[in-house]
Design a protein around this motif. Structure first.
Motif, PDB file in Angstrom:
ATOM      1  N   ARG A 173       0.862  -1.176   0.000  1.00 27.00           N
ATOM      2  CA  ARG A 173       0.000   0.000   0.000  1.00 27.00           C
ATOM      3  C   ARG A 173       0.902   1.230   0.000  1.00 27.00           C
ATOM      4  O   ARG A 173       2.084   1.150   0.385  1.00 27.00           O
ATOM      5  N   LEU A 174       0.358   2.373  -0.410  1.00 29.42           N
ATOM      6  CA  LEU A 174       1.139   3.602  -0.463  1.00 29.42           C
ATOM      7  C   LEU A 174       0.808   4.486   0.729  1.00 29.42           C
ATOM      8  O   LEU A 174      -0.363   4.729   1.037  1.00 29.42           O
ATOM      9  N   ILE A 175       1.863   4.945   1.425  1.00 29.53           N
ATOM     10  CA  ILE A 175       1.710   5.857   2.550  1.00 29.53           C
ATOM     11  C   ILE A 175       2.424   7.158   2.198  1.00 29.53           C
ATOM     12  O   ILE A 175       3.618   7.154   1.866  1.00 29.53           O
ATOM     13  N   GLU A 176       1.687   8.254   2.232  1.00 24.95           N
ATOM     14  CA  GLU A 176       2.271   9.533   1.847  1.00 24.95           C
ATOM     15  C   GLU A 176       3.462   9.868   2.739  1.00 24.95           C
ATOM     16  O   GLU A 176       3.401   9.706   3.966  1.00 24.95           O
ATOM     17  N   LEU A 177       4.539  10.337   2.125  1.00 22.62           N
ATOM     18  CA  LEU A 177       5.747  10.640   2.889  1.00 22.62           C
ATOM     19  C   LEU A 177       5.690  12.019   3.536  1.00 22.62           C
ATOM     20  O   LEU A 177       6.413  12.274   4.501  1.00 22.62           O
ATOM     21  N   ARG A 178       4.828  12.912   3.026  1.00 21.61           N
ATOM     22  CA  ARG A 178       4.730  14.227   3.663  1.00 21.61           C
ATOM     23  C   ARG A 178       4.101  14.099   5.037  1.00 21.61           C
ATOM     24  O   ARG A 178       3.098  13.427   5.214  1.00 21.61           O
ATOM     25  N   LYS A 179       4.713  14.757   6.025  1.00 22.12           N
ATOM     26  CA  LYS A 179       4.232  14.725   7.398  1.00 22.12           C
ATOM     27  C   LYS A 179       2.910  15.462   7.504  1.00 22.12           C
ATOM     28  O   LYS A 179       2.751  16.547   6.956  1.00 22.12           O
ATOM     29  N   ARG A 180       1.982  14.841   8.207  1.00 19.49           N
ATOM     30  CA  ARG A 180       0.684  15.470   8.453  1.00 19.49           C
ATOM     31  C   ARG A 180       0.441  15.557   9.954  1.00 19.49           C
ATOM     32  O   ARG A 180       0.547  14.570  10.657  1.00 19.49           O
ATOM     33  N   GLY A 181       0.126  16.732  10.433  1.00 18.26           N
ATOM     34  CA  GLY A 181      -0.146  16.926  11.845  1.00 18.26           C
ATOM     35  C   GLY A 181       1.109  17.160  12.654  1.00 18.26           C
ATOM     36  O   GLY A 181       2.218  16.779  12.260  1.00 18.26           O
ATOM     37  N   GLY A 182       0.956  17.834  13.805  1.00 22.02           N
ATOM     38  CA  GLY A 182       2.105  18.115  14.658  1.00 22.02           C
ATOM     39  C   GLY A 182       3.034  19.132  14.012  1.00 22.02           C
ATOM     40  O   GLY A 182       2.608  19.978  13.218  1.00 22.02           O
ATOM     41  N   PRO A 183       4.328  19.042  14.304  1.00 18.66           N
ATOM     42  CA  PRO A 183       5.302  19.962  13.678  1.00 18.66           C
ATOM     43  C   PRO A 183       5.544  19.554  12.220  1.00 18.66           C
ATOM     44  O   PRO A 183       6.494  18.822  11.920  1.00 18.66           O
ATOM     45  N   ASP A 184       4.672  20.011  11.317  1.00 19.65           N
ATOM     46  CA  ASP A 184       4.692  19.512   9.942  1.00 19.65           C
ATOM     47  C   ASP A 184       5.099  20.560   8.916  1.00 19.65           C
ATOM     48  O   ASP A 184       4.793  20.435   7.729  1.00 19.65           O
ATOM     49  N   THR A 185       5.788  21.631   9.360  1.00 17.28           N
ATOM     50  CA  THR A 185       6.199  22.671   8.420  1.00 17.28           C
ATOM     51  C   THR A 185       7.716  22.769   8.319  1.00 17.28           C
ATOM     52  O   THR A 185       8.445  22.325   9.214  1.00 17.28           O
ATOM     53  N   ARG A 186       8.139  23.370   7.229  1.00 24.19           N
ATOM     54  CA  ARG A 186       9.583  23.579   7.014  1.00 24.19           C
ATOM     55  C   ARG A 186      10.160  24.462   8.108  1.00 24.19           C
ATOM     56  O   ARG A 186      11.288  24.225   8.582  1.00 24.19           O
ATOM     57  N   ALA A 187       9.404  25.450   8.535  1.00 31.93           N
ATOM     58  CA  ALA A 187       9.887  26.371   9.561  1.00 31.93           C
ATOM     59  C   ALA A 187      10.200  25.631  10.862  1.00 31.93           C
ATOM     60  O   ALA A 187      11.143  25.982  11.573  1.00 31.93           O
ATOM     61  N   GLU A 188       9.414  24.613  11.171  1.00 29.90           N
ATOM     62  CA  GLU A 188       9.605  23.877  12.418  1.00 29.90           C
ATOM     63  C   GLU A 188      10.712  22.839  12.313  1.00 29.90           C
ATOM     64  O   GLU A 188      11.426  22.579  13.280  1.00 29.90           O
ATOM     65  N   ARG A 189      10.840  22.191  11.155  1.00 25.91           N
ATOM     66  CA  ARG A 189      11.881  21.165  10.955  1.00 25.91           C
ATOM     67  C   ARG A 189      12.569  21.399   9.617  1.00 25.91           C
ATOM     68  O   ARG A 189      12.341  20.680   8.632  1.00 25.91           O
ATOM     69  N   PRO A 190      13.413  22.422   9.513  1.00 24.37           N
ATOM     70  CA  PRO A 190      14.020  22.791   8.213  1.00 24.37           C
ATOM     71  C   PRO A 190      14.848  21.676   7.582  1.00 24.37           C
ATOM     72  O   PRO A 190      14.930  21.591   6.350  1.00 24.37           O
ATOM     73  N   ASN A 191      15.453  20.802   8.385  1.00 23.91           N
ATOM     74  CA  ASN A 191      16.276  19.732   7.816  1.00 23.91           C
ATOM     75  C   ASN A 191      15.445  18.641   7.139  1.00 23.91           C
ATOM     76  O   ASN A 191      15.998  17.787   6.433  1.00 23.91           O
ATOM     77  N   MET A 192      14.137  18.670   7.357  1.00 24.32           N
ATOM     78  CA  MET A 192      13.258  17.662   6.766  1.00 24.32           C
ATOM     79  C   MET A 192      12.593  18.183   5.489  1.00 24.32           C
ATOM     80  O   MET A 192      11.667  17.562   4.961  1.00 24.32           O
ATOM     81  N   PHE A 193      13.076  19.315   4.987  1.00 23.40           N
ATOM     82  CA  PHE A 193      12.574  19.881   3.732  1.00 23.40           C
ATOM     83  C   PHE A 193      13.684  19.784   2.689  1.00 23.40           C
ATOM     84  O   PHE A 193      14.746  20.379   2.843  1.00 23.40           O
TER      85      PHE A 193
END
Length: 642
Positions: free
Chosen positions: A282-302
């Motif tokens: 099955r396919l699970i979207e890799l983009r984080k949803r919910g919680g700290p899910d923005t580039r500003a909050e986790r820049p290394n994950m963008f």
């Protein structure tokens, strides 16, 4: 004549003495003398365990209640009780791995300390919830006499150990804690390092049980306080809140615990629609949803992925094939972030898939979650809220009645709920032992049988239940069931028969029944110093006159630390009845007239251990000769007498 043949002590381990020996070995300078003999200097021991000067008693964070010291003493006191086999109540007695034990669980747990030390994989208990109406055990083993127990209120005139713990009592919580503490302390000893304990409870004592388990297992070994939805509608008889759940506390013995996991439910299997050379996924979207899910909050994950539009392959580098950039942009245009860091993405790049968002020129990145992993179907963890129709009291009662009809039992546990706990904890090929020492109607045993039939597992169970009387007004009593163990054993028999008829699975459907009783040995066996020489002549045999060879074998197995589930064979040697336990692990003969001819035949089989009755030898000369013959012909055989 004097004789130096070693006798079995036929008592559970003296935990106080064992703890003393361990401390004495670690801190020999803390061993001192008292009027009663050697003792530990606890003031000095406190100093040895501190980097600072110990000035005296200091306040500290710990659970205390009136009766805790007595509970510790109760747990450590040895017992000379034994377990007597009840073949007529058993199923496949000689070959089954499963046990059903009738008796006070405190004394039973003491008796299991050597045979099952570190051998239990999972413990589940559903103890009294202390609602003010249910019963607790009254424990006092300082003196072991019926008169003392009656005088002290430990037993009533009907010899019952259970007493109602009214919520108006000044020791309402304390009595419950005093009852639970020694049982949990002894139970922890039985768990292996990969073991786990689950305890059901409701709000009356959930807070105290959590603190108690922290005390016994250590806070670091607390895993979860789970919610089990047992009443889908909620109980409207409760004030203010319609209670819909119970609690389930989970503790591990050590951090070596490894779960096996749960099977995927049917509705989840349909999610695995895609398939490639590796298998279904099955396919699970890799983009984080919910919680700290923005580039500003986790820049290394963008960061950027690049997709091959022809086949969906993904790369971290742009090239002629991978030319479509994919970024974790949220639907409102805000820059999001991926669930993985770039290093993880490099390692798992082959498990990623890029797909165009319908109606746009943008691409999303997905993780391929495969149904099979390392050759077996994917398994999942239970959620912190465990719910479903089959988990409810109504569902559990319905399944119980399918087996037992009108033989009622109030609020039985759900078979599906217990099966999920066992499956999550114990792999089918692990030879895991599941212990329930408040076994009630036998749901835990039922769940083990049902689960084994589904995955051809070889898990086994040990059920322990005090012979609590069934109220005369209950339908079960009117159907002929006088005690809860009678009902529990019948349920396991019926469940096994039904499961076998429905599945045909080749599993162990049997169980050996044992009943707690006083020792098979005369009091003189344990306290010969209390008897004068002329009195000793009255005891030609150490064994009580009404005890059978089966009784003696069980007590010998417990004393020698052998599991009661080992295979037992009966044969004849030189005209004597011989028990063989686990082939040559233990041989036992309790007949009279043991002589040199018997010893020679036994020596040919070279058993690891052999035991006789002290009075079973033909004469004193034969006893000495048998011992010498075994030493010469089978030097590895350890001989003892009772």
């Amino acid at each position: 004549m004097s004789d130096n043949t070693e006798k079995l002590d036929l008592a559970s381990p003296d935990l106080v003495n064992e703890n003393f020996q361990k401390l004495a070995q670690l801190f020999p300078n803390c061993v001192t003398e008292s009027a009663e003999g050697k003792a530990i200097d606890f003031d000095l021991l406190k100093q040895e365990l501190s980097h600072a000067v110990v000035e005296g008693n200091k306040e500290r964070y710990r659970l205390e209640w009136p009766g805790k010291k007595e509970a510790i003493v109760t747990a450590n006191l040895p017992t000379t009780k034994t377990l007597r086999p009840v073949r007529e109540d058993s199923v496949d007695f000689d070959t089954t791995q499963n046990l059903y034990i009738e008796g006070d669980n405190l004394e039973v747990l003491k008796l299991l300390q050597e045979s099952y030390l570190g051998k239990i994989k999972m413990i589940y208990i559903d103890p009294p919830y202390n609602t003010g109406k249910d019963f607790v055990y009254k424990d006092n083993f300082a003196q072991d006499s019926e008169e003392y127990k009656e005088d002290s209120g430990q037993k009533d005139e009907l010899k019952r150990r259970l007493v109602q713990n009214a919520d108006v009592s000044g020791r309402y919580h304390s009595d419950w804690l005093t009852m639970m503490y020694p049982r949990l302390k002894l139970a922890r000893n039985l768990l292996n390092n990969n073991g786990v304990l689950f305890a059901s409870i409701d709000d009356h004592e959930a807070h105290n049980l959590k603190k108690l388990l922290d005390d016994v297992f250590g806070e670091n070994n607390f895993i979860a306080d789970l919610v089990v939805v047992s009443n889908l509608k909620g109980r409207n008889d409760k004030k203010y809140i319609a209670t819909a759940n119970e609690r389930l506390l989970m503790y591990v013995k050590t951090d070596e615990f490894q779960e096996y996991g749960l099977s995927l439910p049917e509705e989840k299997l349909s999610d695995y629609k895609e398939e490639d050379d590796i298998g279904k996924y099955r396919l699970i979207e890799l983009r984080k949803r919910g919680g700290p899910d923005t580039r500003a909050e986790r820049p290394n994950m963008f960061y950027s992925f690049y997709v091959n539009p022809e086949n969906g392959n993904v790369s971290l580098e742009k090239d002629e094939l991978h030319k479509i950039e994919a970024l974790p942009i949220k639907s409102d245009g805000v820059e999001g972030r991926w669930r993985w860091g770039k290093d993880t993405a490099k390692l798992r790049i082959n498990s990623l898939f890029g797909r165009q968002v319908q109606g746009t020129d943008k691409y999303n990145i997905y993780e391929k979650d495969y149904l099979e992993q390392e050759g077996s179907l994917k398994r999942i963890k239970p959620k912190s809220v465990m719910a479903g129709a089959s988990y409810s009291t109504d569902g559990a009662t319905k399944k119980y009645r399918q087996i037992m009809g009108e033989i009622d039992f109030t609020n039985p546990k759900s078979v599906d709920f217990l099966s999920d706990l066992v499956e999550y904890t114990c792999a089918p090929d692990e030879n895991a032992i599941v212990l329930d020492f408040f076994s009630g109607s036998g749901t835990t045993a039922h769940s083990v049988l049902e689960l084994n039939s589904k995955d051809n597992g070889n898990r086994s169970f040990i059920m322990v239940q005090i012979p609590e009387e069934i109220d005369e007004s209950d339908k079960a009593f009117k159907k002929g069931f006088k005690t809860i163990p009678q009902l529990g054993k019948e349920r396991i028999r019926r469940a096994g028969k039904k499961i076998k008829e429905e599945t045909g699975a080749e599993i162990d459907y049997g169980f050996r029944v044992y009943r707690l009783d006083d020792s098979n040995m005369q009091d003189v066996y344990y306290r010969p110093q209390d008897y004068k020489q002329e009195s000793l002549e009255l005891f030609a045999d150490n064994v009580k006159p009404n005890r059978t060879p089966d009784d003696l074998l069980a007590q010998v197995m417990l004393d020698w630390g052998l599991p009661l589930s080992l295979k037992i064979e009966q044969t004849t040697v030189s005209g004597k009845k011989l028990f063989k336990v686990a082939d040559n692990s233990l041989h036992a003969c309790f007949d009279n007239g043991i002589d040199e001819a018997f010893a020679k035949e036994i020596a040919n089989e070279a058993p690891l251990r052999i035991v006789f009755r002290d009075s079973g030898f033909k004469n004193d000369t034969a006893k000495t000769n048998v011992k010498q013959l075994l030493k010469q012909l089978s030097p590895e055989t350890e001989m003892k007498v009772i």
